[in-house]
Scaffold this motif. Structure first.
Motif, short mmCIF file in Angstrom:
data_model
loop_
_atom_site.label_atom_id
_atom_site.label_comp_id
_atom_site.label_asym_id
_atom_site.label_seq_id
_atom_site.Cartn_x
_atom_site.Cartn_y
_atom_site.Cartn_z
N GLN A 27 0.83 -1.21 0.00
CA GLN A 27 0.00 0.00 0.00
C GLN A 27 0.86 1.26 0.00
O GLN A 27 0.60 2.21 -0.75
CB GLN A 27 -0.94 0.00 1.21
N SER A 28 1.89 1.29 0.83
CA SER A 28 2.79 2.45 0.87
C SER A 28 3.57 2.58 -0.43
O SER A 28 3.79 3.70 -0.92
CB SER A 28 3.75 2.33 2.04
N LEU A 29 4.00 1.45 -0.98
CA LEU A 29 4.73 1.48 -2.24
C LEU A 29 3.86 2.03 -3.36
O LEU A 29 4.31 2.83 -4.19
CB LEU A 29 5.24 0.08 -2.59
N GLN A 30 2.60 1.64 -3.36
CA GLN A 30 1.68 2.18 -4.37
C GLN A 30 1.45 3.67 -4.17
O GLN A 30 1.40 4.44 -5.14
CB GLN A 30 0.34 1.44 -4.31
N LEU A 66 3.46 5.85 -3.13
CA LEU A 66 4.62 6.61 -3.56
C LEU A 66 4.87 6.55 -5.06
O LEU A 66 5.55 7.42 -5.61
CB LEU A 66 5.86 6.12 -2.81
N THR A 67 4.36 5.50 -5.71
CA THR A 67 4.69 5.29 -7.13
C THR A 67 3.50 5.26 -8.06
O THR A 67 3.66 5.45 -9.27
CB THR A 67 5.44 3.95 -7.29
N GLY A 68 2.32 4.98 -7.52
CA GLY A 68 1.14 4.86 -8.37
C GLY A 68 1.02 3.52 -9.08
O GLY A 68 0.08 3.29 -9.84
N ALA A 69 1.95 2.60 -8.84
CA ALA A 69 1.93 1.30 -9.52
C ALA A 69 0.78 0.45 -9.00
O ALA A 69 0.47 0.45 -7.80
CB ALA A 69 3.25 0.58 -9.31
N PRO A 70 0.11 -0.31 -9.87
CA PRO A 70 -0.99 -1.18 -9.44
C PRO A 70 -0.50 -2.41 -8.71
O PRO A 70 0.62 -2.87 -8.92
CB PRO A 70 -1.68 -1.56 -10.76
N ILE A 71 -1.36 -2.95 -7.85
CA ILE A 71 -1.05 -4.12 -7.04
C ILE A 71 -1.79 -5.33 -7.60
O ILE A 71 -2.98 -5.26 -7.93
CB ILE A 71 -1.47 -3.89 -5.57
N TYR A 72 -1.07 -6.45 -7.70
CA TYR A 72 -1.62 -7.70 -8.25
C TYR A 72 -1.48 -8.81 -7.21
O TYR A 72 -0.46 -8.94 -6.56
CB TYR A 72 -0.87 -8.12 -9.50
N ALA A 73 -2.53 -9.65 -7.11
CA ALA A 73 -2.49 -10.79 -6.18
C ALA A 73 -3.58 -11.78 -6.58
O ALA A 73 -4.40 -11.50 -7.46
CB ALA A 73 -2.69 -10.32 -4.74
N HIS A 74 -3.60 -12.92 -5.91
CA HIS A 74 -4.67 -13.90 -6.13
C HIS A 74 -5.94 -13.42 -5.43
O HIS A 74 -5.88 -12.72 -4.41
CB HIS A 74 -4.25 -15.28 -5.60
N ARG A 75 -7.08 -13.85 -5.96
CA ARG A 75 -8.35 -13.35 -5.43
C ARG A 75 -8.77 -13.98 -4.10
O ARG A 75 -9.57 -13.40 -3.36
CB ARG A 75 -9.48 -13.55 -6.45
N LEU A 76 -8.26 -15.16 -3.76
CA LEU A 76 -8.70 -15.82 -2.53
C LEU A 76 -8.22 -15.05 -1.30
O LEU A 76 -7.12 -14.51 -1.28
CB LEU A 76 -8.19 -17.25 -2.47
#
Length: 296
Positions: free
Chosen positions: A89-92, A94-104
Motif C-alpha cells: 500500500q505504501s509502495l503504491q 509513492l509510485t502509483g503502480a498497481p497491485i496484483y495478487a490472487h483473489r482468494l
C-alpha cells in the motif's frame, strides 16, 4: 540456520544484484520464522516488477522506490501473510503502480488491510520487452499463494513454497499438506533451474532441493505415524509433537503443532487416522479397520 557470515548479504537497505534481471532487497524483519528477513525482488530495469514489498517499513519502502528509479510498473504479491504484503500500500502511494495478487482471501493469519487492483491466477503473465513472468497458483502454504516463473532465466520466484535453511510452515485452514506436496511435485517436474525464496539465498539445483523437501515431509509423516503407534491410544497433537520434534527447541513446538495438524489432516484424507479439531483427540486407524471400512 543460515550462517552469520551469510546473513551479512541480507542487511536491510542493501540492493543486491543476483542476475541480469533480478535484484534483491531484504526487509528488516529477521526472526526465527523469517530467517534473515523477507526478500523483496525487483525484476527488470527499464520496466520493473516488484515481488513482495514485505513489511510496511518506511526505510525499506524508500529503498525499493529508489532502486526502481521511476520505472516501477507492477507490484506483485505471492500471498497476503503479514511479512509479505503490507508494504504494497505504501509502495503504491509513492509510485502509483498497481497491485496484483490472487483473489482468494485467507481466514486466519493475514494482512488485514490488504487490497489489490488486479487479480492474477494460473497461467496469467506479466510481460514486457525485458522479461515475461508466468503466474503459478501454488496453494499449500497459503490458499492464495502465487509463484512467478521468470521465463528468461528459468528461475522461480517461489515465495514461501521453499525456504533456505528451514522448512515451510503449513498451517490449516489456510494451508494444507496435501496441496503443498502436490505443488512441490508439480514444480519438480517443471524446467526450473533455480528457486528464489522469500527467505534466504537462491537455491539450486531446483530438482534436488524439491526432492529433498518431499523426502523430509515423508520422513516427518512417517514419524507422526510411528508416534501414534508408540502412544497406542487416542492422543493429542502436543503429545505427538513431544515425540516427533525432539530435535526442535521447545519454544518452537507450538508452531510445530501446526505442521503435525496438517500432517494429520492429510492422513485423515488417506483414511489412516481419525480426528477433527486441532485441540481434539486423534486416533490411528489400524489396517484391519481400514479394510473393514472399505468392505462396508
Amino acid at each position: 540456520m543460515i550462517p552469520a557470515e551469510i546473513m551479512e548479504q541480507f542487511k536491510p537497505g542493501l540492493v543486491t544484484s543476483l542476475s541480469p534481471l533480478i535484484r534483491r532487497i531484504t526487509a528488516p524483519n529477521a526472526s526465527p520464522m523469517t530467517g534473515p528477513g523477507t526478500n523483496t525482488y525487483l525484476v527488470g530495469h527499464k520496466e520493473v516488477a516488484v515481488i513482495d514489498p514485505g513489511m510496511d517499513d518506511p526505510e525499506h519502502i524508500q529503498t525499493i522506490v529508489e532502486a526502481c528509479d521511476g520505472n516501477l510498473k507492477w507490484i506483485l504479491v505471492t500471498h497476503t501473510h503479514p511479512d509479505h504484503s503490507p508494504g504494497s500500500q505504501s509502495l503504491q502511494a509513492l509510485t502509483g503502480a498497481p497491485i496484483y495478487a490472487h483473489r482468494l482471501e485467507l481466514q486466519t493469519v493475514r494482512d488485514e488491510n490488504f487490497r489489490c487492483d488486479h487479480y492474477l491466477d494460473e497461467g496469467d503473465q506479466i510481460h514486457c520487452d525485458e522479461f515475461t513472468l508466468t503466474c503459478l497458483h501454488t496453494p499449500g502454504h497459503a490458499l492464495n499463494h502465487l509463484c512467478y516463473f521468470l521465463e528468461e532465466e528459468k528461475l522461480l520466484l517461489a515465495g514461501d513454497m521453499v525456504m533456505d535453511g528451514a522448512t515451510v510452515v503449513i498451517m490449516p485452514p489456510d494451508g494444507g499438506m496435501t496441496d503443498y506436496l502436490t505443488q512441490i511435485k508439480r514444480l519438480k517436474e517443471m524446467n526450473i533451474e533455480a528457486l528464489a525464496p522469500a527467505h534466504g539465498r537462491i537455491m539450486r539445483p531446483s530438482k534436488t532441493i524439491l526432492q529433498e523437501i518431499l523426502d523430509h515431509r515423508q520422513a516427518r509423516e512417517n514419524m507422526v505415524l510411528d508416534a501414534l503407534k508408540q502412544i497406542n491410544k487416542p492422543t493429542t497433537i502436543p503429545d505427538i509433537v513431544e515425540i516427533v520434534y525432539q530435535d526442535v527447541p521447545k519454544h518452537l513446538h507450538k508452531m510445530a503443532g501446526n505442521t503435525v495438524y496438517a500432517i494429520l489432516l492429510k492422513l485423515k484424507d488417506d483414511n489412516t487416522v481419525s480426528g477433527e479439531e486441532k485441540e481434539g483427540i486423534w486416533t490411528l486407524i489400524h489396517s484391519s479397520e481400514r479394510h473393514s471400512d472399505k468392505n462396508d
